[in-house]
Design an enzyme around this catalytic site. Structure first.
Site, PDB file in Angstrom:
ATOM      1  N   GLU A  98       0.838  -1.222   0.000  1.00 39.87           N
ATOM      2  CA  GLU A  98       0.000   0.000   0.000  1.00 39.87           C
ATOM      3  C   GLU A  98       0.862   1.257   0.000  1.00 39.87           C
ATOM      4  OE1 GLU A  98      -3.553  -1.714   2.890  1.00 39.87           O
ATOM      5  OE2 GLU A  98      -2.567   0.158   3.384  1.00 39.87           O
ATOM      6  N   CYS A 111       2.944   8.710   1.651  1.00 37.25           N
ATOM      7  CA  CYS A 111       3.357   7.695   2.630  1.00 37.25           C
ATOM      8  C   CYS A 111       3.699   6.438   1.871  1.00 37.25           C
ATOM      9  CB  CYS A 111       2.199   7.336   3.562  1.00 37.25           C
ATOM     10  SG  CYS A 111       1.994   8.487   4.872  1.00 37.25           S
ATOM     11  N   CYS A 118       5.182  -6.980   7.710  1.00 40.80           N
ATOM     12  CA  CYS A 118       6.084  -6.466   8.739  1.00 40.80           C
ATOM     13  C   CYS A 118       6.186  -7.494   9.866  1.00 40.80           C
ATOM     14  CB  CYS A 118       5.552  -5.145   9.291  1.00 40.80           C
ATOM     15  SG  CYS A 118       6.650  -4.405  10.518  1.00 40.80           S
ATOM     16  N   CYS A 122       2.890  -4.678  15.711  1.00 46.26           N
ATOM     17  CA  CYS A 122       2.232  -3.656  16.547  1.00 46.26           C
ATOM     18  C   CYS A 122       0.738  -3.980  16.550  1.00 46.26           C
ATOM     19  CB  CYS A 122       2.473  -2.262  15.990  1.00 46.26           C
ATOM     20  SG  CYS A 122       4.219  -1.845  15.882  1.00 46.26           S
ATOM     21  N   CYS A 125      -2.056  -2.346  14.240  1.00 43.20           N
ATOM     22  CA  CYS A 125      -1.715  -2.177  12.824  1.00 43.20           C
ATOM     23  C   CYS A 125      -2.038  -3.437  12.024  1.00 43.20           C
ATOM     24  CB  CYS A 125      -0.229  -1.844  12.722  1.00 43.20           C
ATOM     25  SG  CYS A 125       0.439  -1.968  11.067  1.00 43.20           S
ATOM     26  N   GLY A 165       5.718  -1.895   6.765  1.00 39.98           N
ATOM     27  CA  GLY A 165       7.096  -2.285   7.048  1.00 39.98           C
ATOM     28  C   GLY A 165       7.840  -1.339   7.960  1.00 39.98           C
ATOM     29  N   GLU A 166       8.963  -1.820   8.459  1.00 41.09           N
ATOM     30  CA  GLU A 166       9.844  -1.035   9.331  1.00 41.09           C
ATOM     31  C   GLU A 166      11.060  -0.634   8.485  1.00 41.09           C
ATOM     32  OE1 GLU A 166      10.387   0.360  12.560  1.00 41.09           O
ATOM     33  OE2 GLU A 166      12.189   0.845  11.409  1.00 41.09           O
ATOM     34  N   SER A 197      10.381   6.730   9.304  1.00 39.29           N
ATOM     35  CA  SER A 197       9.613   6.594  10.550  1.00 39.29           C
ATOM     36  C   SER A 197       9.816   5.190  11.122  1.00 39.29           C
ATOM     37  CB  SER A 197       8.132   6.851  10.259  1.00 39.29           C
ATOM     38  OG  SER A 197       7.378   6.586  11.416  1.00 39.29           O
ATOM     39  N   SER A 220       7.804   6.229  16.135  1.00 34.77           N
ATOM     40  CA  SER A 220       6.423   5.909  16.461  1.00 34.77           C
ATOM     41  C   SER A 220       6.408   5.473  17.925  1.00 34.77           C
ATOM     42  CB  SER A 220       5.973   4.784  15.516  1.00 34.77           C
ATOM     43  OG  SER A 220       4.649   4.479  15.740  1.00 34.77           O
ATOM     44  N   LEU A 221       5.989   6.375  18.805  1.00 34.94           N
ATOM     45  CA  LEU A 221       6.173   6.171  20.248  1.00 34.94           C
ATOM     46  C   LEU A 221       4.957   5.459  20.860  1.00 34.94           C
ATOM     47  CD1 LEU A 221       8.363   6.874  22.280  1.00 34.94           C
ATOM     48  CD2 LEU A 221       7.193   9.030  22.712  1.00 34.94           C
ATOM     49  N   ASN A 296      -6.973   4.282  13.959  1.00 41.61           N
ATOM     50  CA  ASN A 296      -8.022   3.854  13.040  1.00 41.61           C
ATOM     51  C   ASN A 296      -7.798   2.379  12.748  1.00 41.61           C
ATOM     52  OD1 ASN A 296      -9.848   3.458  11.042  1.00 41.61           O
ATOM     53  ND2 ASN A 296      -8.908   4.847   9.568  1.00 41.61           N
ATOM     54  N   CYS A 338      -2.713   1.531   8.340  1.00 46.97           N
ATOM     55  CA  CYS A 338      -1.822   0.897   7.379  1.00 46.97           C
ATOM     56  C   CYS A 338      -2.065  -0.610   7.296  1.00 46.97           C
ATOM     57  CB  CYS A 338      -0.395   1.205   7.809  1.00 46.97           C
ATOM     58  SG  CYS A 338       0.837   0.077   7.236  1.00 46.97           S
TER      59      CYS A 338
HETATM   60  S1  SF4 Z   1       3.068   0.010  12.768  1.00 47.26           S
HETATM   61 FE1  SF4 Z   1       4.803  -0.135  11.369  1.00 47.26          FE
HETATM   62  S2  SF4 Z   1       6.347  -1.291  12.532  1.00 47.26           S
HETATM   63 FE2  SF4 Z   1       4.390  -1.667  13.547  1.00 47.26          FE
HETATM   64  S3  SF4 Z   1       3.596  -3.563  12.609  1.00 47.26           S
HETATM   65 FE3  SF4 Z   1       2.732  -1.813  11.468  1.00 47.26          FE
HETATM   66  S4  SF4 Z   1       4.124  -1.551   9.763  1.00 47.26           S
HETATM   67 FE4  SF4 Z   1       5.213  -2.774  11.282  1.00 47.26          FE
END
Ligand code: SF4
Length: 357
Positions: A98, A111, A118, A122, A125, A165-166, A197, A220-221, A296, A338
């Site tokens: 995406e 973005c 990933c 998280c 997500c 992704g990270e 990020s 991303s805290l 969201n 995401c």
């Molecule tokens: S927020 Fe970012 S780092 Fe965390 S699972 Fe989603 S894509 Fe991966």
């Protein structure tokens, strides 16, 4: 003729040097590589036949074994509130990613994704639920930017690696792509308008500090309490928040750059006065920006607070901090989701297959 079978060079994935080597291996002069580089990145040409600086013979020679673009657009969704648009792309191997365009006044943010899926899981997500499939190569990162430039209402003002992704776990390709995007002969985009990020990958932040990265950094805290952060972002078990903050202090000192903290606001999880006070305490000595993004998610456990609560939280942080710029990123909810477009699409296909439609 089986030309298709011979096509295996994805030109967007090559740096200037690699393109020079590529043409030399074909028996051509090095400067032909520079001409291709300018054509595909700076002029954003999509077809080898459009490379008018090359003779017809050379164009045929190259197009027999290579291609410029690979993406197929699978789906587009537009936010009802604004024109924020999300795209689902199919890559050459059939995997999907995406990207999003967010419009906020004069600001147009692209973005983009750095990985397919990933590994970091998280909890809020949807991408995390996919697991990790593979890293994107630099061509696939750049193709997101080039393709969205054709589809956006205006030129991008900012590019952020906040999609799937990270980015710091695919740092080599992310940096290669960013170097081409910001090269005057490439996409000529401003370096400090490109933001990486991260969810807090300490070795990656150290590497960026060491190389005095010209790109901006966002973290991303999402919670400043270790137990809560570990619960919503398991990466915090490996890289605890105190170590992360020490690393960021060092990064700021070495690079002399501000950082941005992203704080996805989740109802009853990180939206209390105690959370806000701790966030202020943790960030007050750092030159930073704080972006507050209402969550969201499709998961009922991870919902945004009421609009009133969101406003209260961001006003409270805004009024009580001395050093940071605080922004409530309203059009960003779509981005805080995401991976959802991918999920909805794949589920719909799964249902079709099951029902045999
Ligand atoms: S927020 Fe970012 S780092 Fe965390 S699972 Fe989603 S894509 Fe991966």
């Amino acid at each position: 003729m089986q030309t298709k079978q011979l096509v295996n060079h994805y030109l967007l994935n090559y740096s200037k040097l690699e393109l020079q080597e590529f043409v030399q291996l074909m028996g051509l002069e090095k400067f032909r590589g520079d001409q291709i580089y300018k054509g595909i990145f700076n002029q954003a040409l999509e077809d080898i036949d459009q490379l008018s600086t090359l003779s017809k013979k050379i164009r045929n020679q190259i197009s027999d074994i290579s291609e410029i673009r690979q993406f197929q657009l699978v789906k587009t969704t537009k936010s009802e509130k604004d024109d924020t648009t999300k795209f689902l792309w199919e890559l050459a191997d059939g995997k999907k990613i995406e990207s999003v365009i967010i419009y906020e006044g004069k600001r147009v943010t692209f973005c983009i994704s750095s990985q397919v899926g990933c590994a970091l899981d998280c909890k809020f997500c949807a991408t995390g639920k996919m697991g990790f499939l593979r890293n994107l190569n630099s061509g696939e990162i750049i193709e997101q930017v080039l393709t969205m430039k054709n589809l956006a209402k205006n030129k991008p003002t900012n590019i952020v690696f906040m999609g799937m992704g990270e980015p710091l776990l695919n740092l080599k390709n992310v940096l290669k792509a960013s170097d081409i995007v910001s090269d005057p002969d490439g996409l000529a985009f401003s370096k400090n308008k490109i933001t990486l990020s991260t969810s807090g990958v300490i070795p990656g932040i150290n590497k960026l500090a060491e190389m005095k990265s010209p790109y901006s950094l966002a973290i991303s805290l999402n919670s400043v309490f270790e137990d809560k952060r570990q619960q919503i972002m398991p990466i915090s078990i490996q890289y605890p928040i105190n170590d992360l903050m020490d690393t960021i202090q060092k990064y700021v000192k070495t690079t002399k750059k501000k950082v941005t903290f992203e704080y996805i606001l989740i109802k009853n999880i990180n939206d209390s006065k105690e959370d806000a006070d701790e966030l202020l305490k943790l960030t007050h000595r750092l030159p930073c920006k704080i972006n507050i993004i209402p969550c969201n998610s499709d998961d009922p456990e991870y919902q945004p607070p009421s609009e009133k609560k969101v406003k209260w939280f961001s006003d409270y942080i805004y009024d009580n901090n001395k050093t940071s710029t605080v922004r409530l990123r309203k059009g960003w909810e779509i981005q805080a989701a995401c991976g959802q477009l991918y999920y909805k699409h794949e589920n719909a296909i799964g249902k079709k297959l099951v029902s045999g439609n």
